[in-house]
Design a protein around this motif. Structure first.
Motif, PDB file in Angstrom:
ATOM      1  N   ARG A   1      -1.115  -2.255  -4.212  1.00 34.14           N
ATOM      2  CA  ARG A   1      -2.078  -1.727  -5.187  1.00 34.14           C
ATOM      3  C   ARG A   1      -3.068  -2.783  -5.645  1.00 34.14           C
ATOM      4  NH1 ARG A   1      -5.579   1.146  -6.289  1.00 34.14           N
ATOM      5  NH2 ARG A   1      -6.002   1.800  -8.394  1.00 34.14           N
ATOM      6  N   MET A   2      -2.574  -3.953  -6.056  1.00 37.00           N
ATOM      7  CA  MET A   2      -3.428  -4.967  -6.684  1.00 37.00           C
ATOM      8  C   MET A   2      -4.182  -5.846  -5.685  1.00 37.00           C
ATOM      9  SD  MET A   2      -3.267  -4.319  -9.739  1.00 37.00           S
ATOM     10  CE  MET A   2      -2.295  -3.512 -10.966  1.00 37.00           C
ATOM     11  N   HIS A   3      -3.562  -6.164  -4.580  1.00 36.00           N
ATOM     12  CA  HIS A   3      -4.212  -7.076  -3.623  1.00 36.00           C
ATOM     13  C   HIS A   3      -4.960  -6.347  -2.510  1.00 36.00           C
ATOM     14  CE1 HIS A   3      -2.713 -10.820  -5.297  1.00 36.00           C
ATOM     15  NE2 HIS A   3      -1.564 -10.203  -5.516  1.00 36.00           N
TER      16      HIS A   3
ATOM     17  N   PRO B   1      -4.633   3.213  -2.862  1.00 38.00           N
ATOM     18  CA  PRO B   1      -4.377   4.213  -3.919  1.00 38.00           C
ATOM     19  C   PRO B   1      -2.870   4.508  -4.039  1.00 38.00           C
ATOM     20  CG  PRO B   1      -6.094   4.966  -2.413  1.00 38.00           C
ATOM     21  CD  PRO B   1      -5.520   3.730  -1.825  1.00 38.00           C
ATOM     22  N   GLN B   2      -2.474   4.908  -5.239  1.00 37.11           N
ATOM     23  CA  GLN B   2      -1.051   5.131  -5.493  1.00 37.11           C
ATOM     24  C   GLN B   2      -0.468   6.262  -4.638  1.00 37.11           C
ATOM     25  OE1 GLN B   2      -2.749   4.494  -9.139  1.00 37.11           O
ATOM     26  NE2 GLN B   2      -0.806   4.031 -10.159  1.00 37.11           N
ATOM     27  N   ASP B   3      -1.222   7.305  -4.387  1.00 41.58           N
ATOM     28  CA  ASP B   3      -0.733   8.390  -3.533  1.00 41.58           C
ATOM     29  C   ASP B   3      -0.456   7.887  -2.119  1.00 41.58           C
ATOM     30  OD1 ASP B   3      -0.815  10.314  -5.545  1.00 41.58           O
ATOM     31  OD2 ASP B   3      -2.910  10.850  -5.107  1.00 41.58           O
ATOM     32  N   GLU B   4      -1.335   7.018  -1.620  1.00 38.51           N
ATOM     33  CA  GLU B   4      -1.165   6.440  -0.287  1.00 38.51           C
ATOM     34  C   GLU B   4       0.059   5.522  -0.238  1.00 38.51           C
ATOM     35  OE1 GLU B   4      -1.751   5.415   3.693  1.00 38.51           O
ATOM     36  OE2 GLU B   4      -2.474   7.110   2.526  1.00 38.51           O
ATOM     37  N   ILE B   5       0.272   4.755  -1.310  1.00 43.00           N
ATOM     38  CA  ILE B   5       1.450   3.872  -1.377  1.00 43.00           C
ATOM     39  C   ILE B   5       2.714   4.727  -1.322  1.00 43.00           C
ATOM     40  CG2 ILE B   5       2.752   2.260  -2.816  1.00 43.00           C
ATOM     41  CD1 ILE B   5       0.040   1.283  -3.931  1.00 43.00           C
ATOM     42  N   ALA B   6       2.735   5.809  -2.086  1.00 42.44           N
ATOM     43  CA  ALA B   6       3.899   6.702  -2.095  1.00 42.44           C
ATOM     44  C   ALA B   6       4.164   7.253  -0.698  1.00 42.44           C
ATOM     45  CB  ALA B   6       3.670   7.838  -3.091  1.00 42.44           C
ATOM     46  N   ARG B   7       3.125   7.664  -0.001  1.00 42.86           N
ATOM     47  CA  ARG B   7       3.268   8.205   1.354  1.00 42.86           C
ATOM     48  C   ARG B   7       3.793   7.144   2.314  1.00 42.86           C
ATOM     49  NH1 ARG B   7       1.101   8.105   5.828  1.00 42.86           N
ATOM     50  NH2 ARG B   7      -0.794   6.981   5.359  1.00 42.86           N
TER      51      ARG B   7
ATOM     52  N   LEU C   1       4.852  -0.068 -10.643  1.00 38.46           N
ATOM     53  CA  LEU C   1       3.644  -0.764 -11.125  1.00 38.46           C
ATOM     54  C   LEU C   1       3.787  -1.173 -12.586  1.00 38.46           C
ATOM     55  CD1 LEU C   1       0.653   1.137  -9.485  1.00 38.46           C
ATOM     56  CD2 LEU C   1       1.290  -1.248  -9.170  1.00 38.46           C
ATOM     57  N   ARG C   2       4.318  -0.265 -13.415  1.00 35.94           N
ATOM     58  CA  ARG C   2       4.513  -0.606 -14.835  1.00 35.94           C
ATOM     59  C   ARG C   2       5.448  -1.798 -14.991  1.00 35.94           C
ATOM     60  NH1 ARG C   2       4.597   4.944 -15.553  1.00 35.94           N
ATOM     61  NH2 ARG C   2       6.870   4.982 -15.631  1.00 35.94           N
ATOM     62  N   ILE C   3       6.536  -1.793 -14.254  1.00 40.31           N
ATOM     63  CA  ILE C   3       7.496  -2.901 -14.328  1.00 40.31           C
ATOM     64  C   ILE C   3       6.847  -4.203 -13.878  1.00 40.31           C
ATOM     65  CG2 ILE C   3       9.622  -3.836 -13.298  1.00 40.31           C
ATOM     66  CD1 ILE C   3      10.641  -0.899 -13.186  1.00 40.31           C
ATOM     67  N   ALA C   4       6.136  -4.164 -12.752  1.00 46.67           N
ATOM     68  CA  ALA C   4       5.503  -5.367 -12.204  1.00 46.67           C
ATOM     69  C   ALA C   4       4.446  -5.914 -13.155  1.00 46.67           C
ATOM     70  CB  ALA C   4       4.889  -5.056 -10.838  1.00 46.67           C
ATOM     71  N   ILE C   5       3.609  -5.047 -13.688  1.00 43.38           N
ATOM     72  CA  ILE C   5       2.548  -5.497 -14.601  1.00 43.38           C
ATOM     73  C   ILE C   5       3.146  -6.074 -15.870  1.00 43.38           C
ATOM     74  CG2 ILE C   5       0.649  -4.676 -16.063  1.00 43.38           C
ATOM     75  CD1 ILE C   5      -0.047  -2.729 -13.729  1.00 43.38           C
TER      76      ILE C   5
END
Length: 166
Positions: free
Chosen positions: A129-131, A135-141, A154-158
């Motif tokens: 996501r960050m680097h 998109p988050q939908d693509e990451i999920a797929r 993402l919440r945990i990492a941030i």
């Protein structure tokens, strides 16, 4: 005769100096108006035939206004011809200071270390996501997880990265 001329000019100066300065301040600004008033008086004073002037205050005013117009024209021309070079002026450098560079390097090392300590799936989601701006939908797929799980990682990492850097 010179004493009479001098007293006439002194009285003219005393009567008109304040009004002329006020007039020229509106035209050229408060920094330049007194200099132009002085230049106008010098020009009138050095004029050979002062006695022939029918209306000395009007003549002085016209001289001052002409000098102000010349000044404005010259300033406009200079602004078009002389462009201030960023390197030649005394403006502060846009480059970060040595302290700022060191602090940024220190924070980058801390952030890198915090990212490395994340759980593998959480780190993978964060990096995508960050680097890589995926998109988050693509990451999920790609990772075969739900969109909610991507958001949670993402919440945990941030949160961990933010607390490490602060």
């Amino acid at each position: 005769m010179p004493d009479t001329r001098f007293s006439i000019l002194r009285e003219l100066f005393a009567r008109t100096q304040r009004d002329l300065t006020r007039l020229l301040t509106r035209r050229v600004g408060p920094d330049h108006a007194p200099d132009i008033v002085q230049e106008a008086f010098l020009r009138v004073m050095h004029r050979d035939m002062t006695e022939e002037i029918a209306d000395p205050p009007a003549y002085l005013r016209r001289t001052a206004v002409n000098l102000a117009m010349d000044f404005s024209r010259r300033r406009k021309l200079e602004s078009r011809l002389f462009v201030a070079d960023a390197e030649s002026c005394d403006a502060p450098s846009q480059e970060p200071s040595a302290d700022e560079t060191l602090e940024a390097d220190r924070r980058a090392r801390i952030l890198t270390s915090a990212i490395e300590t994340l759980p593998p799936k959480c780190r993978e989601v964060f990096v995508l996501r960050m680097h890589h701006d995926v998109p988050q939908d693509e990451i999920a797929r790609r990772l075969g997880i739900s969109r909610n799980m991507v958001d949670r990682h993402l919440r945990i990492a941030i949160k961990r990265c933010r607390s490490a850097v602060q």
